[in-house]
Design a protein around this motif. Structure first.
Motif, short mmCIF file in Angstrom:
data_model
loop_
_atom_site.label_atom_id
_atom_site.label_comp_id
_atom_site.label_asym_id
_atom_site.label_seq_id
_atom_site.Cartn_x
_atom_site.Cartn_y
_atom_site.Cartn_z
N TYR A 130 0.85 -1.19 0.00
CA TYR A 130 0.00 0.00 0.00
C TYR A 130 0.89 1.25 0.00
O TYR A 130 2.07 1.18 0.38
N GLU A 131 0.34 2.35 -0.41
CA GLU A 131 1.11 3.59 -0.44
C GLU A 131 1.52 4.04 0.95
O GLU A 131 2.49 4.80 1.11
N SER A 132 0.80 3.59 1.97
CA SER A 132 1.19 3.78 3.37
C SER A 132 0.59 2.63 4.16
O SER A 132 -0.18 1.82 3.62
N ASP A 133 0.93 2.52 5.42
CA ASP A 133 0.48 1.40 6.24
C ASP A 133 -1.04 1.42 6.39
O ASP A 133 -1.60 2.33 7.01
N ARG A 136 -2.59 1.87 9.86
CA ARG A 136 -2.57 3.21 10.44
C ARG A 136 -3.37 4.21 9.61
O ARG A 136 -3.83 5.22 10.13
N ASN A 137 -3.48 3.90 8.34
CA ASN A 137 -4.21 4.79 7.44
C ASN A 137 -5.21 3.97 6.62
O ASN A 137 -4.87 3.44 5.56
N ALA A 140 -5.40 4.26 2.82
CA ALA A 140 -4.20 4.03 2.01
C ALA A 140 -4.55 3.28 0.73
O ALA A 140 -5.35 2.34 0.75
N MET A 156 7.21 3.64 0.56
CA MET A 156 5.89 3.16 0.95
C MET A 156 5.97 2.08 2.02
O MET A 156 4.99 1.83 2.73
N GLY A 158 7.59 1.86 4.86
CA GLY A 158 7.57 2.28 6.25
C GLY A 158 8.51 1.46 7.10
O GLY A 158 9.61 1.11 6.69
#
Length: 202
Positions: A130-133, A136-137, A140, A156, A158
């Motif tokens: 994913y583009e971020s976790d 947590r998001n 994403a 991405m 992390g």
């Protein structure tokens, strides 16, 4: 590749609720490895398939002198239609146990490279990059395909999530770089559902 010896061993030895010292990690790995392989033996026996245990370190796959011996063993087992159950030799691989991230993902990529596999599948607790976790998001965006491991893609990943496991997306992208450089595709898929491999294309 089947990780989890330390996690299984620490439960069996009733060591929980705190970080393990190095010697405790090694003891947990020794106790857990036998139970991990037994679980694989029981599962494959239902399908009349034989398994064999191979414990490797990264040095076994990356050092020129040791690489051919590991490759020949793997090739022989596959020729005999035996499923190799491979794990990192945590009872002796002190450097890997001391690092923040485990190396089972990278070791899996090296093994895939060693046997000239065309596809490496890493089963995880997330269904891909994913583009971020996404934990947590929740918004994403999923990245369905990566053609090259660029700095943007690496960003991405992390950091690894806390808990008993190790590695996270960081080491999966390291593994992806090894696989792609070897002409091997790599898939990251959710390992929790039944028939995880069949569900990849769904």
């Amino acid at each position: 590749m089947s990780s989890g010896a330390v996690a299984v061993g620490r439960m069996h030895l009733s060591i929980s609720g705190r970080s393990l010292r190095l010697e405790e990690k090694q003891a947990a790995a020794a106790a857990g490895q036998a139970r991990l392989v037994q679980a694989w033996q029981d599962s494959f026996a239902r399908h009349s398939v034989t398994v064999a245990q191979i414990l490797l370190t990264l040095s076994d796959t990356e050092e020129r002198r040791r690489h051919p011996n590991a490759r020949k063993t793997l090739e022989t087992l596959l020729r005999l239609r035996v499923v190799p159950v491979i794990n990192e030799n945590d009872t002796v691989s002190v450097e890997e146990l001391q690092t923040t991230f485990g190396d089972n993902d990278r070791l899996a990529a090296r093994v895939a490279q060693m046997v000239s596999a065309d596809t490496l599948v890493l089963l995880s607790d997330v269904d891909g990059l994913y583009e971020s976790d996404p934990r947590r998001n929740p918004s994403a965006k999923f990245v369905p395909e990566v053609r090259a491991i660029t700095p943007e893609i690496e960003a991405m990943a992390g950091t690894a999530a806390p808990g008993y496991g190790s590695g996270g997306m960081v080491t999966k992208l390291i593994a992806a770089r090894i696989a792609l450089n070897s002409g091997c595709r790599m898939v990251i898929a959710l390992g929790q559902p039944s028939h995880a491999l069949k569900r990849i294309d769904e």
